[in-house]
Scaffold this active site. Structure first.
Site, PDB file in Angstrom:
ATOM      1  N   GLN A  97       0.913  -1.228  -0.112  1.00  0.00           N
ATOM      2  CA  GLN A  97      -0.043  -0.048  -0.199  1.00  0.00           C
ATOM      3  C   GLN A  97       0.661   1.159  -0.001  1.00  0.00           C
ATOM      4  O   GLN A  97       1.599   1.446   0.832  1.00  0.00           O
ATOM      5  CB  GLN A  97      -0.863   0.113   1.190  1.00  0.00           C
ATOM      6  CG  GLN A  97      -1.923   1.254   1.095  1.00  0.00           C
ATOM      7  CD  GLN A  97      -2.808   1.470   2.338  1.00  0.00           C
ATOM      8  OE1 GLN A  97      -1.992   2.112   3.218  1.00  0.00           O
ATOM      9  NE2 GLN A  97      -3.825   1.054   2.411  1.00  0.00           N
ATOM     10  N   TYR A 178      -5.343  11.149   4.135  1.00  0.00           N
ATOM     11  CA  TYR A 178      -4.256  11.162   3.785  1.00  0.00           C
ATOM     12  C   TYR A 178      -3.869  12.151   2.437  1.00  0.00           C
ATOM     13  O   TYR A 178      -5.239  12.575   1.866  1.00  0.00           O
ATOM     14  CB  TYR A 178      -3.254   9.964   3.766  1.00  0.00           C
ATOM     15  CG  TYR A 178      -3.394   9.325   5.060  1.00  0.00           C
ATOM     16  CD1 TYR A 178      -2.683   9.884   5.944  1.00  0.00           C
ATOM     17  CD2 TYR A 178      -3.716   8.023   4.969  1.00  0.00           C
ATOM     18  CE1 TYR A 178      -2.518   9.372   7.076  1.00  0.00           C
ATOM     19  CE2 TYR A 178      -4.101   7.513   6.600  1.00  0.00           C
ATOM     20  CZ  TYR A 178      -3.150   8.154   7.379  1.00  0.00           C
ATOM     21  OH  TYR A 178      -2.982   7.633   8.754  1.00  0.00           O
ATOM     22  N   ARG A 225      -7.714   2.636  -2.720  1.00  0.00           N
ATOM     23  CA  ARG A 225      -8.619   2.261  -1.387  1.00  0.00           C
ATOM     24  C   ARG A 225      -9.303   3.692  -1.253  1.00  0.00           C
ATOM     25  O   ARG A 225      -8.662   4.751  -1.388  1.00  0.00           O
ATOM     26  CB  ARG A 225      -7.561   2.050  -0.072  1.00  0.00           C
ATOM     27  CG  ARG A 225      -8.524   1.779   1.200  1.00  0.00           C
ATOM     28  CD  ARG A 225      -7.702   1.378   2.380  1.00  0.00           C
ATOM     29  NE  ARG A 225      -8.401   0.988   3.470  1.00  0.00           N
ATOM     30  CZ  ARG A 225      -8.123   0.922   4.542  1.00  0.00           C
ATOM     31  NH1 ARG A 225      -6.907   1.247   5.046  1.00  0.00           N
ATOM     32  NH2 ARG A 225      -9.092   0.179   5.535  1.00  0.00           N
TER      33      ARG A 225
END
Length: 354
Positions: A97, A178, A225
């Site tokens: 990730q 983020y 995601r």
């Protein structure tokens, strides 16, 4: 109707079950280098249909927490080879990730002591815990056009390093407040250029980050995601459904080619249902809490997802699929050892029958 233990097609892979290990920050990579302990931790959990690693920073400025791993140096790339080899030796599959923290960072993390960056100069309101005290995130430096281009190059470079390190694919982290979600959210993105203003423009950075990774490693090795409606890390989205429909529209030409869309159900279940309907490819849902896998199995049975990703249940139960088949018992995780430290609360949880 699908079961947890049915195989599923994810890009070029055919995982033997639909129970994935969700990404979890564990802060055990000193200096950004994953060591033998990290390799053992992931290898222990190789019975997952797919392991998605903790967030890995694609650059020095992309780091958001202490002792988190990177994929932007030769040393880091070489260290990850030990991890992927260990997982593959036990028959597992693992995606890296890639996570740029953006404004969720702090000068103490960077050698130059500079500011974290973000789409706009808007403070997160959250803090970094450095192991001793909480340090409030500063107001980030607004990214210039060249900063944006550099960040996109960093995503591509980290993805290239991921393949070199032996990963089976890459998940682009566009969730949890983020950098990518900071661009998506109108509360943190006040730009008036091509990367701000409309929902379509706010989705541009996310689309380009996915494109950069897919062009580097292949679309069928690339996942994304998202977490529409979350308030984590100070994120504020006035109309999540409009925003994420715009994102999916920007990726529509890729939706059948990408490995998967991974959605964390932190907002309305309506978002899940609508985005699932609009997404043509594999859909992974992160919805379970602890060892209560009822929501996960229901999501598969009701065809709201093709696979499910669970998090904390994997922390204390490295052999989670075996325990589910046996009907338990399940180990309880020790929250005090979630972040940082050594093997305790990391690789010392017993297997069934130990």
């Amino acid at each position: 109707m699908s079961d947890l233990f049915d195989p599923v097609g994810i890009g070029r892979m055919q995982p033997p079950n639909r129970l994935f290990m969700a990404p979890m920050t564990r802060s055990r990579s000193r200096g950004g280098i994953p060591g033998d302990l990290v390799a053992e931790y992931y290898a222990q959990r190789a019975s997952a249909g797919l392991i998605i690693t903790e967030g890995i920073q694609p650059s020095v400025r992309g780091q958001g927490y202490t002792d988190t791993p990177g994929l932007h140096s030769a040393e880091q790339t070489e260290a990850w080879k030990r991890v992927t080899d260990a997982v593959h030796e036990r028959g597992g599959r693992v995606f890296a990730q890639i996570m740029h923290a953006g404004r969720v960072g702090h000068p103490v993390l960077y050698p130059d002591g500079g500011l974290p960056v973000g789409p706009s100069a808007v403070r997160s309101g959250a803090s970094l815990f450095d192991g001793e005290r909480k340090l409030p995130h500063p107001v980030p430096r607004e990214m210039t056009a060249s900063d944006i281009a550099e960040a996109l190059d960093d995503f591509a470079s980290a993805a290239r390093n991921a393949l070199t390190a032996g990963f089976d694919g890459v998940e682009v982290h566009g969730a949890n407040g983020y950098l990518i979600q900071q661009f998506l959210a109108d509360g943190s993105n006040r730009r008036t250029d091509d990367y701000g203003g409309s929902a379509e423009n706010r989705a541009r950075f996310a689309v380009e980050a996915v494109e950069a990774v897919a062009d580097t490693v292949g679309a069928d090795r690339t996942g994304l995601r998202v977490s529409p409606g979350t308030a984590f890390n100070g994120i504020s989205e006035s109309d999540p459904l409009e925003q994420y429909l715009a994102l999916l529209d920007g990726l529509r030409h890729r939706s059948r080619d990408l490995a998967y869309l991974h959605l964390t159900e932190s907002g309305s279940a309506e978002y899940t249902q609508r985005l699932r309907k609009e997404w043509a490819g594999a859909f992974v849902l992160n919805t379970a809490s602890g060892t209560d896998l009822g929501p996960a199995t229901a999501a598969l049975a009701e065809e709201r997802a093709d696979a499910v990703a669970v998090a904390t249940a994997w922390i204390a139960n490295p052999d989670l699929p075996a325990r589910i088949r046996a009907g338990g018992p399940f180990n309880a995780p020790d929250r005090a050892t979630y972040y940082g430290g050594g093997h305790r609360g990391y690789t010392d949880y017993p297997y069934l029958g130990d």
